[in-house]
Write an enzyme that holds these catalytic residues in place. Structure first.
Site, mmCIF file in Angstrom:
data_model
loop_
_atom_site.group_PDB
_atom_site.id
_atom_site.type_symbol
_atom_site.label_atom_id
_atom_site.label_comp_id
_atom_site.label_asym_id
_atom_site.label_seq_id
_atom_site.Cartn_x
_atom_site.Cartn_y
_atom_site.Cartn_z
ATOM 1 N N ASP A 260 90.962 20.130 1.651
ATOM 2 C CA ASP A 260 89.645 20.044 1.044
ATOM 3 C C ASP A 260 88.924 18.529 1.425
ATOM 4 O O ASP A 260 88.242 18.109 0.532
ATOM 5 C CB ASP A 260 89.568 20.321 -0.276
ATOM 6 C CG ASP A 260 90.035 21.808 -0.565
ATOM 7 O OD1 ASP A 260 90.629 22.141 -1.534
ATOM 8 O OD2 ASP A 260 89.809 22.608 0.343
HETATM 9 N N1 LIG Z 1 94.759 22.552 6.063
HETATM 10 C C1 LIG Z 1 93.823 23.185 5.246
HETATM 11 N N2 LIG Z 1 93.873 24.409 4.830
HETATM 12 C C2 LIG Z 1 93.075 24.832 4.093
HETATM 13 C C3 LIG Z 1 91.899 24.060 3.403
HETATM 14 C C4 LIG Z 1 91.956 22.857 3.755
HETATM 15 O O1 LIG Z 1 91.070 22.011 3.562
HETATM 16 N N3 LIG Z 1 92.861 22.504 4.850
HETATM 17 N N4 LIG Z 1 91.280 24.426 2.457
HETATM 18 C C5 LIG Z 1 91.722 25.750 1.764
HETATM 19 C C6 LIG Z 1 90.951 26.411 0.790
HETATM 20 N N5 LIG Z 1 91.151 26.133 -0.520
HETATM 21 C C7 LIG Z 1 90.224 25.601 -1.366
HETATM 22 O O2 LIG Z 1 89.077 25.787 -0.836
HETATM 23 C C8 LIG Z 1 92.489 26.299 -1.198
HETATM 24 C C9 LIG Z 1 93.236 27.494 -0.691
HETATM 25 C C10 LIG Z 1 94.577 27.458 -1.096
HETATM 26 C C11 LIG Z 1 95.105 26.448 -2.186
HETATM 27 C C12 LIG Z 1 96.470 26.631 -2.442
HETATM 28 O O3 LIG Z 1 96.991 26.040 -3.299
HETATM 29 N N6 LIG Z 1 97.267 27.687 -1.942
HETATM 30 C C13 LIG Z 1 98.590 27.683 -2.189
HETATM 31 C C14 LIG Z 1 98.811 29.418 -2.247
HETATM 32 C C15 LIG Z 1 97.966 30.143 -3.050
HETATM 33 C C16 LIG Z 1 98.322 31.672 -3.222
HETATM 34 O O4 LIG Z 1 99.497 31.936 -2.815
HETATM 35 O O5 LIG Z 1 97.200 32.471 -3.617
HETATM 36 C C17 LIG Z 1 99.368 27.578 -0.874
HETATM 37 O O6 LIG Z 1 98.802 27.435 0.198
HETATM 38 O O7 LIG Z 1 100.468 27.146 -1.266
HETATM 39 C C18 LIG Z 1 94.398 25.267 -2.261
HETATM 40 C C19 LIG Z 1 93.165 25.332 -1.836
HETATM 41 C C20 LIG Z 1 92.004 26.915 3.135
HETATM 42 N N7 LIG Z 1 93.140 26.394 3.623
#
Ligand SMILES: Nc1nc2c(c(=O)[nH]1)N[C@@H](CN(C=O)c1ccc(C(=O)N[C@@H](CCC(=O)O)C(=O)O)cc1)CN2
Length: 316
Positions: A260
């Site tokens: 983000d």
């Molecule tokens: N490399 C990136 N990937 C993503 C980004 C980014 O900026 N850089 N934005 C996110 C979207 N997002 C908020 O807008 C967000 C999505 C997911 C998470 C998170 O902590 N996800 C966990 C798992 C959650 C689950 O299992 O439901 C994880 O991936 O470990 C935080 C922020 C989209 N991707």
């Protein structure tokens, strides 16, 4: 350097088997067959606009929009977007590139020539929340988003019926902490097969790997459900509620490895008070998310965005 609209894929999928891309015939005027756009960034110096406009004049082009921006004298950078009509563009486009090359070299330009009637191929990723996906599909159906949508991918099945009712291929690829790498491999294979140019994360709640980001550098747009840089990461509405904010918002940004923190494309906010609970914040926030993401996607489709040092220049 020219970056064409379409991702330079070398697909091993025979043309006849290439993913069917369903399009809607409604076309706005600015997708005329003879319309093209030139995006330029380079060190600032006198004569750039004169050389570009003279070149286009000599090519028989008629400039319909021209925007430029120069940064402060210290960094001395120049950014320009020119939209023009040129007769027989289809036959012209290759010579246009070759004949512009000397001007680009003279001014050390980083540049892109794109054709307005070439639809970019946009994949959409979604998780459980469908409101942003539905907004993009609605605007695509009514012709406000001039794009192909060859495929939609989700880590949950919930959007399958909505997507397939529009004839768009839908892939459900579950993601867990242990299967994340394999899931991304499958996602990337599908994006290659469908010759996707860019990806929109429509409330897709999985963090993409650095490998994914490198393959689609500056070609992934995410909608974050807060007014960044506040509340980066997950559960921003709950954190905003706990903080007692008086504004909530949404931010569309290009995705990078830093969660983000990629270049911001568009943002909007709405006032809230102590009387709003978390569900009310989410409900109001969803309306902001939808419109902010759609605006950002339309600007990307129309080649209105330049990126420099983790910031965007948007020629609205
Ligand atoms: N490399 C990136 N990937 C993503 C980004 C980014 O900026 N850089 N934005 C996110 C979207 N997002 C908020 O807008 C967000 C999505 C997911 C998470 C998170 O902590 N996800 C966990 C798992 C959650 C689950 O299992 O439901 C994880 O991936 O470990 C935080 C922020 C989209 N991707």
């Amino acid at each position: 350097m020219i970056v064409s609209n379409t991702h330079t894929h070398v697909s091993n999928v025979p043309a006849k088997e290439r993913a069917h891309s369903r399009t809607y015939s409604f076309v706005h005027g600015n997708h005329q067959a003879n319309r093209a756009r030139l995006l330029i960034s380079c060190p600032d110096q006198p004569g750039i606009v004169a050389h570009v406009s003279q070149f286009l004049y000599e090519q028989g082009a008629n400039i319909v929009h021209s925007n430029q921006y120069s940064t402060d004298p210290e960094s001395g950078l120049f950014f320009m977007r020119v939209e023009f009509d040129i007769p027989d563009l289809d036959t012209h486009k290759n010579t246009l590139h070759n004949q512009f090359q000397p001007i680009a070299e003279k001014f050390a330009m980083d540049w892109k020539l794109s054709l307005a009637n070439q639809r970019k191929r946009m994949a959409i990723f979604v998780s459980k929340e469908e409101h942003c996906l539905r907004e993009l599909l609605w605007q695509w159906q009514n012709g406000d988003l001039y794009a192909e949508i060859p495929v939609i991918i989700s880590n949950h099945p919930i959007a399958k019926k909505t997507v397939e009712s529009l004839g768009v291929p839908f892939f459900h690829i579950p993601v867990t902490r242990d299967t994340k790498a394999e899931a991304e491999r499958q996602q990337l294979k599908i994006l290659e097969q469908y010759q996707v140019d860019f990806v929109v994360l429509a409330r897709y709640m999985q963090i993409l790997s650095s490998n994914f980001n490198q393959i689609y550098k500056n070609q992934i747009i995410n909608i974050h459900h807060s007014f960044l840089p506040a509340f980066i990461g997950s559960n921003p509405y709950a954190r905003a509620y706990e903080r007692g904010v008086k504004l909530i918002g949404a931010t569309a940004h290009y995705v990078t490895e830093n969660l983000d923190e990629g270049p911001i494309i568009e943002q909007d906010v709405q006032r809230v008070t102590h009387q709003y609970d978390i569900e009310e914040l989410k409900r109001i926030g969803a309306q902001i998310e939808r419109t902010v993401l759609a605006r950002a996607v339309s600007w990307h489709l129309e080649d209105r965005i330049l990126i420099h040092q983790n910031k965007t220049i948007v020629f609205e």
